[in-house]
Every structure is written in structure tokens, then in C-alpha cells.
Design a protein around this motif. Structure first.
Motif, PDB file in Angstrom:
ATOM      1  N   ARG A 195       0.839  -1.202   0.000  1.00  0.00           N
ATOM      2  CA  ARG A 195       0.000   0.000   0.000  1.00  0.00           C
ATOM      3  C   ARG A 195       0.875   1.253   0.000  1.00  0.00           C
ATOM      4  N   GLY A 196       0.555   2.202  -0.883  1.00  0.00           N
ATOM      5  CA  GLY A 196       1.269   3.464  -0.915  1.00  0.00           C
ATOM      6  C   GLY A 196       0.810   4.392   0.193  1.00  0.00           C
ATOM      7  N   ILE A 197       1.723   5.230   0.678  1.00  0.00           N
ATOM      8  CA  ILE A 197       1.437   6.165   1.766  1.00  0.00           C
ATOM      9  C   ILE A 197       1.848   7.572   1.340  1.00  0.00           C
ATOM     10  N   SER A 198       0.981   8.551   1.607  1.00  0.00           N
ATOM     11  CA  SER A 198       1.265   9.943   1.266  1.00  0.00           C
ATOM     12  C   SER A 198       1.863  10.667   2.467  1.00  0.00           C
ATOM     13  N   VAL A 199       2.978  11.348   2.235  1.00  0.00           N
ATOM     14  CA  VAL A 199       3.619  12.172   3.256  1.00  0.00           C
ATOM     15  C   VAL A 199       4.003  13.511   2.613  1.00  0.00           C
ATOM     16  N   LYS A 200       3.416  14.594   3.114  1.00  0.00           N
ATOM     17  CA  LYS A 200       3.700  15.938   2.617  1.00  0.00           C
ATOM     18  C   LYS A 200       3.547  16.041   1.103  1.00  0.00           C
ATOM     19  N   GLY A 201       2.537  15.380   0.577  1.00  0.00           N
ATOM     20  CA  GLY A 201       2.201  15.513  -0.832  1.00  0.00           C
ATOM     21  C   GLY A 201       2.852  14.514  -1.756  1.00  0.00           C
ATOM     22  N   ASN A 202       3.875  13.776  -1.282  1.00  0.00           N
ATOM     23  CA  ASN A 202       4.527  12.752  -2.096  1.00  0.00           C
ATOM     24  C   ASN A 202       4.126  11.361  -1.609  1.00  0.00           C
ATOM     25  N   THR A 203       4.385  10.345  -2.429  1.00  0.00           N
ATOM     26  CA  THR A 203       3.934   8.985  -2.121  1.00  0.00           C
ATOM     27  C   THR A 203       5.119   8.035  -2.006  1.00  0.00           C
TER      28      THR A 203
END
Length: 379
Positions: free
Chosen positions: A202-210
Motif C-alpha cells: 500500500r502506498g502512503i502519502s507524506v507531505k504531498g509525495n507517495t
């Protein structure tokens, strides 16, 4: 003086100080209020002025194809799932609710793939939806991510969707494209051949990036951290913690700012987070040696998790809707949610997972100055 006689700027100023979840219930009060709550300028005002209360921070879960609000205590392993799910209305049928196959969370917005192969960006707090038409066709095996870049001219986030078409070729032939909300169009970016993603990652978003856990296409097929920068519109390879974790289970995020990695090593559940310098530091280590029985499904492929350093708690949700609470020096607590073992949606021996997410309610929009609401496309 009645509310309807108040100046619009005064109404906006008052409403902007009301918590998001409470404010969402006011959409049907009047046409004036409904228009205010849908405006981009008001969303910015609300972000700046709305109270940041602890009880506004909640969790949401994807359970049995529906998105639910969930309350989880920090102390005792108490879990309460809302009686009714957030309602994702089907624009093709006014009386129908859409079944959700998977969700990706970014800045209070959910990018949802549906059981009938459609793609929608949804704010469950405000109820706003934007249905995205495919360039050609959507596939169940596609990877999707929602991200953003900051536009200094408008002082707002510009949202984009990444789609990776995973082919079964050896070596990999990962075609990827971007959807830009400012133009409402897809653009083909390129093909990646040096890595592949397991469907359960599963991808995770952090500060707009993945970020994802990916695997090198060439021997020795090591795992590494793969990121996609939505500003540069390119993939990057990053390092994982050293020594290398024995079993990487999942990625998560702490306070929407730090990437979080869960691994299982010699009866220890380890949680690491990224630092401001890009290195890794240890957040939690939970000893599992005193646990008499640990089901292999409790910490399985496709699971999602949340970690809390202060209370030293890790909560894991597996694909059978079982929420396991792991706390230092305590037995693992298990809560069975939804219908138990859920209805399977399979392709290539992969079952879409249930999902546990932190969710901070807001009126975030996908740049409605540029985006117009459209009827849901058929595929």
C-alpha cells in the motif's frame, strides 16, 4: 437579526470557526450556506481559523466496501465503529451507494477505486466528489496515488493523481501517467523497468509525495523504499533502515509528517520513522515473546497499521477485518469488525485489504477553481 439577513462575509467568518465535522452537517441549511461551504476561498479560511481540537482527530476504516468513522481510545483497547458509513453517492443512480474497493488518503481527501472500476476523489467530511474519467481504461491491478505540489501564486495545493499500469512482463514494464486537476487531463510520463510492486503493498502519502516498499527487478531482488515526487513528476529510490528488517509488513504515517515502517523481527514488533535528514530512527519496539499464540493472519500481507509512541501502542487491521492492539507488556487485544471474514474481491490471488487510517477532517478541495463536477464516467 436572522441568519439569512447577515452579510455574507460575516457568515463566512462565523462558519470558519466551527469544527469541520460539525460544519459538514450545515450543508442543507440553506443555498447560501451550501455555496459558501463549497467555495475554495472559504476552505482556505476554514483551514486557517477552525479550532484544532483533539476530538476532531479520528480514524476511518474501509470495511466491507464502506468507509466508516472509528473511535479508538489511547488507553484501554476500546473500539467503536460508527453505525452508518460515510455515504459515497453514485451519480449514475440517485438511490445507490458506491461500493469502495480501495482507498488512498492524502490531506483529508480519499482517492477511491470502486467495485465497478471507477475512480473518484472524495472528501467524506464535506461530501464533495470529483469523478475521474480514464484516458483509456482502469484495471484492478493498477496502482493509484493522490499527491500535490504547492502553488505560490494561488497559495494553495495543486492536486495530481498518479496511475501505474503494472504489466506482468519480465523484466517489468510499468507504464505510468499523471492526471492534473488544473487541466482535467491525463499525461503519459514514461515506463519504469527497474522495479516492481507487489499488489498488496500500500502506498502512503507524506507531505504531498507517495512512498511504497518496492522490489528490485534484477537479482538479488532486494526491497527498497520507492517514492514519487509530484513536483518533479519522477520516481526516486531511497534506503530502508539498517540493519535490514527481517520482515517488512507495512507503511504508515505519523502526524501526517513522518513516514512510518512496521517490521517483525524475532518476536519483536519494530516501528521506525523517518527523520528530517532522511535517515531512520526507532519509534517503538514491542516484545512479543510472552505471547502464547500469535495468528499468522494478525500480521499479514496487505495489512495497515497506526502507531502511537506516547502510549506505546500499535494497532493493525488485517484483510479479515480483525483489529489487533499491541501494547507493551500486555496481551494482544483483538476486535473483530464488520462481517468478520469479508467478501473477497480477487485478482491474481490478491484480495483487496481493509484499511485503517488517521483522518483529520477538513474542507480540503481538489482546486475547484479549475475543476468542474462531472457525471461519473462509465468504463
Amino acid at each position: 437579526m436572522e441568519w439569512r439577513n447577515l452579510p455574507t462575509d460575516l457568515v463566512e467568518n462565523i462558519l470558519s470557526r466551527i469544527p469541520a465535522m460539525t460544519l459538514a452537517r450545515f450543508r442543507s441549511t440553506s443555498k447560501q450556506w451550501s455555496a459558501i461551504l463549497k467555495s475554495t476561498s472559504f476552505a482556505k479560511m476554514h483551514t486557517a481559523k477552525a479550532p484544532k481540537r483533539e476530538d476532531e482527530s479520528l480514524n476511518i476504516m474501509l470495511i466491507d466496501s464502506n468507509v466508516f468513522q472509528v473511535r479508538i481510545s489511547l488507553g484501554a483497547p476500546y473500539v467503536k465503529v460508527a453505525n452508518n458509513p460515510f455515504y459515497l453517492k453514485d451519480p449514475l443512480s440517485n438511490s445507490s451507494q458506491v461500493g469502495v474497493l480501495n482507498v488512498f488518503h492524502c490531506n483529508s481527501l480519499l482517492l477511491c477505486t470502486t467495485k465497478d472500476k471507477r475512480l473518484v476523489v472524495w472528501n467524506p467530511c464535506s461530501g464533495e466528489t470529483t469523478w475521474i474519467k480514464p484516458r483509456v481504461i482502469y484495471r484492478e491491478s493498477d496502482y493509484y496515488a493522490l499527491g500535490y505540489t504547492y502553488d505560490s501564486k494561488s497559495c494553495s495545493n495543486q492536486y495530481k493523481i498518479l496511475r501505474v499500469d503494472l504489466h506482468k512482463d519480465v523484466p517489468p514494464n510499468n507504464e505510468y501517467e499523471i492526471y492534473d486537476f488544473t487541466s482535467n487531463t491525463w499525461r503519459i510520463l514514461g515506463v519504469a523497468t527497474d522495479w516492481f510492486l507487489a499488489l498488496y503493498r500500500r502506498g502512503i502519502s507524506v507531505k504531498g509525495n507517495t512512498f511504497w516498499i518496492a522490489t528490485q527487478a534484477w537479482s538479488p531482488h532486494n526491497n527498497f523504499l520507492l517514492s514519487f515526487d509530484f513536483s518533479a513528476e519522477m520516481f526516486q529510490s531511497l534506503s530502508l533502515p539498517r540493519p535490514f528488517p527481517y520482515s517488512i509488513l507495512a507503511l504508515s504515517v505519523v502526524r501526517e509528517e513522518q513516514l512510518c515502517l512496521l517490521s517483525l523481527t524475532n518476536k519483536e514488533l519494530q516501528v521506525c520513522v523517518t527523520t528530517s535528514t532522511g535517515s531512520w530512527s526507532q519509534l517503538l519496539v514491542l516484545d512479543l515473546t510472552f505471547q502464547y499464540e500469535i495468528s499468522s493472519s494478525q500480521f499479514s500481507k496487505g495489512m495497515s497499521f497506526l502507531a502511537d509512541k506516547q502510549s506505546k501502542v500499535v494497532r493493525c487491521l488485517n484483510s479479515d477485518n480483525v483489529l489487533s492492539t499491541v501494547q507493551e507488556n500486555k496481551d494482544i487485544q483483538v476486535n473483530r469488525l464488520g462481517r468478520g471474514k469479508r467478501e473477497s474481491i480477487t485478482h491474481d490471488n490478491f484480495e483487496s485489504s481493509s484499511v485503517l487510517l488517521n483522518y483529520a477532517p477538513s474542507l480540503t478541495q481538489t482546486q475547484q477553481d479549475y475543476t468542474r463536477k462531472r457525471k461519473s464516467p462509465s468504463t
